[in-house]
Design a protein around this motif. Structure first.
Motif, PDB file in Angstrom:
ATOM      1  N   SER A  43       0.841  -1.220   0.000  1.00 44.08           N
ATOM      2  CA  SER A  43       0.000   0.000   0.000  1.00 44.08           C
ATOM      3  C   SER A  43       0.861   1.250   0.000  1.00 44.08           C
ATOM      4  N   THR A  44       2.007   1.183   0.654  1.00 39.21           N
ATOM      5  CA  THR A  44       2.916   2.334   0.663  1.00 39.21           C
ATOM      6  C   THR A  44       3.379   2.641  -0.763  1.00 39.21           C
ATOM      7  N   PHE A  45       3.673   1.606  -1.520  1.00 45.23           N
ATOM      8  CA  PHE A  45       4.055   1.792  -2.930  1.00 45.23           C
ATOM      9  C   PHE A  45       2.937   2.538  -3.674  1.00 45.23           C
ATOM     10  N   LEU A  46       1.700   2.078  -3.489  1.00 44.21           N
ATOM     11  CA  LEU A  46       0.576   2.705  -4.205  1.00 44.21           C
ATOM     12  C   LEU A  46       0.394   4.159  -3.754  1.00 44.21           C
ATOM     13  N   ARG A  47       0.557   4.414  -2.450  1.00 40.35           N
ATOM     14  CA  ARG A  47       0.394   5.790  -1.944  1.00 40.35           C
ATOM     15  C   ARG A  47       1.471   6.727  -2.483  1.00 40.35           C
ATOM     16  N   LEU A  48       2.668   6.204  -2.698  1.00 41.79           N
ATOM     17  CA  LEU A  48       3.737   7.034  -3.269  1.00 41.79           C
ATOM     18  C   LEU A  48       3.449   7.368  -4.735  1.00 41.79           C
ATOM     19  N   VAL A  49       2.842   6.414  -5.457  1.00 35.52           N
ATOM     20  CA  VAL A  49       2.487   6.675  -6.867  1.00 35.52           C
ATOM     21  C   VAL A  49       1.489   7.830  -6.946  1.00 35.52           C
ATOM     22  N   LEU A  50       0.577   7.877  -5.971  1.00 36.81           N
ATOM     23  CA  LEU A  50      -0.469   8.916  -5.951  1.00 36.81           C
ATOM     24  C   LEU A  50      -0.003  10.227  -5.313  1.00 36.81           C
ATOM     25  N   LYS A  51       1.215  10.243  -4.851  1.00 38.13           N
ATOM     26  CA  LYS A  51       1.771  11.348  -4.075  1.00 38.13           C
ATOM     27  C   LYS A  51       0.932  11.634  -2.817  1.00 38.13           C
ATOM     28  N   GLU A  52       0.387  10.557  -2.245  1.00 38.44           N
ATOM     29  CA  GLU A  52      -0.248  10.691  -0.932  1.00 38.44           C
ATOM     30  C   GLU A  52       0.819  10.661   0.162  1.00 38.44           C
ATOM     31  N   GLU A  53       1.946  10.073  -0.168  1.00 41.15           N
ATOM     32  CA  GLU A  53       3.130  10.090   0.706  1.00 41.15           C
ATOM     33  C   GLU A  53       4.317  10.516  -0.133  1.00 41.15           C
ATOM     34  N   LYS A  54       5.354  11.008   0.572  1.00 44.68           N
ATOM     35  CA  LYS A  54       6.587  11.389  -0.122  1.00 44.68           C
ATOM     36  C   LYS A  54       7.714  10.466   0.317  1.00 44.68           C
ATOM     37  N   ARG A  59      13.779   8.626  -5.989  1.00 39.58           N
ATOM     38  CA  ARG A  59      12.917   9.373  -6.910  1.00 39.58           C
ATOM     39  C   ARG A  59      11.712   8.538  -7.311  1.00 39.58           C
ATOM     40  N   VAL A  60      10.569   9.200  -7.409  1.00 40.04           N
ATOM     41  CA  VAL A  60       9.368   8.564  -7.944  1.00 40.04           C
ATOM     42  C   VAL A  60       8.945   9.368  -9.168  1.00 40.04           C
ATOM     43  N   ASN A  61       8.818   8.661 -10.294  1.00 36.19           N
ATOM     44  CA  ASN A  61       8.410   9.299 -11.541  1.00 36.19           C
ATOM     45  C   ASN A  61       7.160   8.578 -12.053  1.00 36.19           C
ATOM     46  N   VAL A  62       6.088   9.340 -12.269  1.00 35.07           N
ATOM     47  CA  VAL A  62       4.818   8.742 -12.713  1.00 35.07           C
ATOM     48  C   VAL A  62       4.318   9.498 -13.939  1.00 35.07           C
ATOM     49  N   ALA A  63       4.018   8.763 -14.991  1.00 32.05           N
ATOM     50  CA  ALA A  63       3.497   9.345 -16.243  1.00 32.05           C
ATOM     51  C   ALA A  63       4.376  10.517 -16.701  1.00 32.05           C
ATOM     52  N   GLY A  64       5.664  10.323 -16.608  1.00 32.07           N
ATOM     53  CA  GLY A  64       6.606  11.320 -17.113  1.00 32.07           C
ATOM     54  C   GLY A  64       6.893  12.469 -16.169  1.00 32.07           C
ATOM     55  N   ARG A  81      -5.120  11.128 -13.757  1.00 31.59           N
ATOM     56  CA  ARG A  81      -4.572  10.161 -14.708  1.00 31.59           C
ATOM     57  C   ARG A  81      -4.460   8.773 -14.114  1.00 31.59           C
ATOM     58  N   ILE A  82      -4.860   8.657 -12.844  1.00 31.56           N
ATOM     59  CA  ILE A  82      -4.704   7.399 -12.122  1.00 31.56           C
ATOM     60  C   ILE A  82      -6.053   7.005 -11.524  1.00 31.56           C
ATOM     61  N   GLY A  83      -6.596   5.892 -11.982  1.00 35.62           N
ATOM     62  CA  GLY A  83      -7.826   5.384 -11.372  1.00 35.62           C
ATOM     63  C   GLY A  83      -7.481   4.500 -10.190  1.00 35.62           C
ATOM     64  N   CYS A  84      -8.355   4.494  -9.173  1.00 37.41           N
ATOM     65  CA  CYS A  84      -8.097   3.674  -7.984  1.00 37.41           C
ATOM     66  C   CYS A  84      -9.292   2.804  -7.650  1.00 37.41           C
ATOM     67  N   VAL A  85      -9.000   1.556  -7.306  1.00 33.29           N
ATOM     68  CA  VAL A  85     -10.032   0.614  -6.876  1.00 33.29           C
ATOM     69  C   VAL A  85      -9.567   0.010  -5.551  1.00 33.29           C
ATOM     70  N   PHE A  86     -10.513  -0.117  -4.613  1.00 35.56           N
ATOM     71  CA  PHE A  86     -10.156  -0.592  -3.273  1.00 35.56           C
ATOM     72  C   PHE A  86     -10.950  -1.851  -2.932  1.00 35.56           C
ATOM     73  N   GLN A  87     -10.535  -2.472  -1.837  1.00 29.68           N
ATOM     74  CA  GLN A  87     -11.209  -3.679  -1.370  1.00 29.68           C
ATOM     75  C   GLN A  87     -12.669  -3.407  -1.012  1.00 29.68           C
ATOM     76  N   ASP A  88     -12.927  -2.201  -0.447  1.00 29.22           N
ATOM     77  CA  ASP A  88     -14.251  -1.919   0.120  1.00 29.22           C
ATOM     78  C   ASP A  88     -15.103  -1.029  -0.799  1.00 29.22           C
TER      79      ASP A  88
END
Ligand SMILES: Nc1ncnc2c1ncn2[C@@H]1O[C@H](COP(=O)(O)OP(=O)(O)OP(=O)(O)O)[C@@H](O)[C@H]1O
Length: 229
Positions: A43-54, A59-64, A81-88
């Motif tokens: 989940s930490t990986f996913l949160r970094l992609v969304l820039k919910e965490e730093k 370096r994190v580079n997403v969609a250029g 540019r990022i869709g999210c789907v969750f368990q709940d």
């Protein structure tokens, strides 16, 4: 599409890093499973992609975009540019299927004419044709997850992140959910799915990245789930 270069994330209250020097490249159009025991950093990986965490390092580079250089006011643009789907599922209980999906477009100011055209297309893509007028409590869990996927995909994001999307769904229904995610992936959307669902991972034979205590311990093309967690 997603590039992690030596990324370390340590939460303030924790001694051990949640991610520890992780380097991962996910190309446009890939389908990737993220697996690993609870607490391994998925989940930490996913949160970094969304820039919910730093990240603390790397370096994190997403969609250029280098996310460290992306100013805060541009973050909503990244997230479009990022869709999210969750368990709940996280559907709006007072809106029907059409309205739940349409809402994702209304909040970004799309015209009604456009919404009336594209929502039925996506509702059909996820296999809910004929059910657009149903309320969430009139749907099975699998159907609710299809609505959530339609809502995540209706704006045609470049990336779809799914965090345990089959976690609340029985095995037979999960297969249908995976067919929908596979269909979305075939349109060119990059899909990253964190999961504990061994049967699903083994049946899809996609790339599998395994995390353990914040480290990448396996990165396998056409992989399997591996050991039981
Ligand atoms: N907001 C937070 N504050 C402090 N520690 C956190 C926070 N979020 C996660 N952690 C810690 O970071 C580590 C990685 O957690 P993460 O949620 O990324 O794991 P996960 O692999 O997604 O687990 P699960 O499979 O249970 O969802 C764990 O040790 C967790 O306790």
């Amino acid at each position: 599409m997603i590039h992690f270069d030596n990324v370390t994330k340590v939460y303030p209250t924790q001694k051990r890093p949640a991610l520890d020097g992780v380097s991962i490249d996910v190309d446009k159009g890939e389908f990737v499973f993220l697996v690993g025991p609870s607490g391994s950093g998925k989940s930490t990986f996913l949160r970094l992609v969304l820039k919910e965490e730093k990240p603390d390092k790397g370096r994190v580079n997403v969609a250029g975009k280098d996310l460290a250089r992306l100013s805060n006011w541009k973050v909503p643009h990244l997230r479009r540019r990022i869709g999210c789907v969750f368990q709940d599922f996280r559907l709006l209980p007072n809106k029907n299927v059409f309205e739940n999906v349409a809402f994702a477009l209304e909040v970004i100011g799309k015209p009604r004419r456009f919404i009336r055209k594209v929502v039925p297309e996506v509702v059909e893509l996820v296999g809910l044709e004929g059910k657009a007028g149903r309320m969430p409590n009139e749907l099975s869990g699998g159907e609710q997850q299809r609505v959530a996927i339609a809502r995540a995909f209706v704006n045609r994001p470049q990336i779809l992140l799914a965090d345990e999307p089959t976690g609340n769904i029985d095995p037979a229904t999960s297969i249908g959910i995976m067919k929908v995610l596979d269909r979305i992936n075939r349109t060119g959307t990059t899909v990253v799915m964190a999961t504990h669902d061994a049967a699903i991972v083994d049946s899809m034979r996609k790339r599998v990245i395994e995390l353990e205590e914040g480290l990448v311990v396996r990165d396998q093309t056409r992989g399997v789930y591996g050991q039981a967690y």
